[in-house]
Design an enzyme around this catalytic site. Sequence first.
Site, PDB file in Angstrom:
ATOM      1  N   ASN A   1       0.662  -1.226   0.115  1.00 55.43           N
ATOM      2  CA  ASN A   1       0.373   0.005  -0.216  1.00 55.43           C
ATOM      3  C   ASN A   1       0.733   1.078   0.113  1.00 55.43           C
ATOM      4  O   ASN A   1       1.561   1.712   0.786  1.00 55.43           O
ATOM      5  CB  ASN A   1      -0.694   0.115   1.522  1.00 55.43           C
ATOM      6  CG  ASN A   1      -1.782   1.061   1.347  1.00 55.43           C
ATOM      7  OD1 ASN A   1      -1.552   2.467   0.551  1.00 55.43           O
ATOM      8  ND2 ASN A   1      -2.145   1.016   2.860  1.00 55.43           N
TER       9      ASN A   1
ATOM     10  N   HIS B   1      -9.515   0.963   5.892  1.00 58.99           N
ATOM     11  CA  HIS B   1      -8.831   0.952   6.371  1.00 58.99           C
ATOM     12  C   HIS B   1      -8.020   2.478   6.975  1.00 58.99           C
ATOM     13  O   HIS B   1      -9.161   3.579   7.081  1.00 58.99           O
ATOM     14  CB  HIS B   1      -7.271   1.794   5.416  1.00 58.99           C
ATOM     15  CG  HIS B   1      -5.585   1.508   5.440  1.00 58.99           C
ATOM     16  ND1 HIS B   1      -5.314   3.127   6.026  1.00 58.99           N
ATOM     17  CD2 HIS B   1      -4.643   1.065   4.921  1.00 58.99           C
ATOM     18  CE1 HIS B   1      -4.291   2.185   6.609  1.00 58.99           C
ATOM     19  NE2 HIS B   1      -3.654   1.038   5.890  1.00 58.99           N
TER      20      HIS B   1
ATOM     21  N   LYS C   1       0.279   4.449  -0.087  1.00 54.08           N
ATOM     22  CA  LYS C   1      -0.507   5.080   0.267  1.00 54.08           C
ATOM     23  C   LYS C   1      -0.603   6.755  -0.439  1.00 54.08           C
ATOM     24  O   LYS C   1      -0.826   6.521  -1.761  1.00 54.08           O
ATOM     25  CB  LYS C   1       0.059   5.764   1.754  1.00 54.08           C
ATOM     26  CG  LYS C   1      -0.230   4.193   2.489  1.00 54.08           C
ATOM     27  CD  LYS C   1      -0.100   4.703   3.948  1.00 54.08           C
ATOM     28  CE  LYS C   1       0.735   4.167   4.617  1.00 54.08           C
ATOM     29  NZ  LYS C   1       0.268   3.759   6.446  1.00 54.08           N
TER      30      LYS C   1
ATOM     31  N   SER D   1       3.804  -2.125  10.378  1.00 54.94           N
ATOM     32  CA  SER D   1       4.859  -2.048  10.261  1.00 54.94           C
ATOM     33  C   SER D   1       5.565  -3.273  10.450  1.00 54.94           C
ATOM     34  O   SER D   1       7.247  -3.860  10.851  1.00 54.94           O
ATOM     35  CB  SER D   1       5.383  -1.904  11.704  1.00 54.94           C
ATOM     36  OG  SER D   1       5.138  -0.416  12.033  1.00 54.94           O
TER      37      SER D   1
END
Length: 249
Positions: free
Chosen positions: A12, A97, A14, A207
């Site tokens: 992803n 999300h 973003k 993470s």
Amino acid sequence: MSSEKRRLIAGNWKMNGSIQDANDFMDAFGGNPAPDHVEVALMPPFTLLHPMSDRLASIGVALGAQNVYYEDKGAFTGSICPMMLRDAGCHYVILGHSERRSIIGESNAQIRNKMNASWLHGLEPILCIGETLEQREKGITNAVLAEQLAILKGAPRDAALTVAYEPVWAIGTGVTASVDQVTETHAFIHEELNRLGHDCRVLYGGSVNPGNAEDLMACPGVEGALVGGASLKADSFMEIVKAAVKAAS
Ligand code: PEP
């Protein structure tokens, strides 16, 4: 626990990435090294979907978007509909999300509408669920996840679906859930999904990086990862893909 499912490593991006970044990434990323065991997908911002589509397909990487609107067309300034995503070559769309839930204020009802529209047009939603730190500390993690999954009630059982468990406190923080927390929570999510009639992949997100991917991918009930920051660089993303291949073989 559903070990026969092909794992998915999804990146992803973003709100990151220029055309130059996309070209650099694709020059450096060698392609999917083990398509029989692991599927690889990338979710760049809308502006990079068309430019990346053919080249990603040629190296065995699926394309996805980070959001969609649920209407088909019309006066919805700034929105993108499912058909446009299909047109750009998308198979996946990330829904729910935590950044959209908390920053944009997206509700479970809106997410369900987006899910229905995605299914109608042949997109596979990656439904993100996860608890905040406060909710975990209060001991209500499972209740929160059950409520987020409840939008699947009444959904067609054979609808294409992937779920991503992303504890909000682990997203972009460098803090990862422990192997015990991931194992326990994934077991609950699979149980809840089975109760709702869905036997889909459950990814872990939060993470994930080359240093922790092997341990996370080896957790029972984890069938891949949704990767944010570490997916922006071809070499770190490839390390995570390799960790998934190792866990799958
Ligand atoms: C994400 O964006 O879904 C995510 C898990 O981000 P990060 O890997 O950077 O924590």
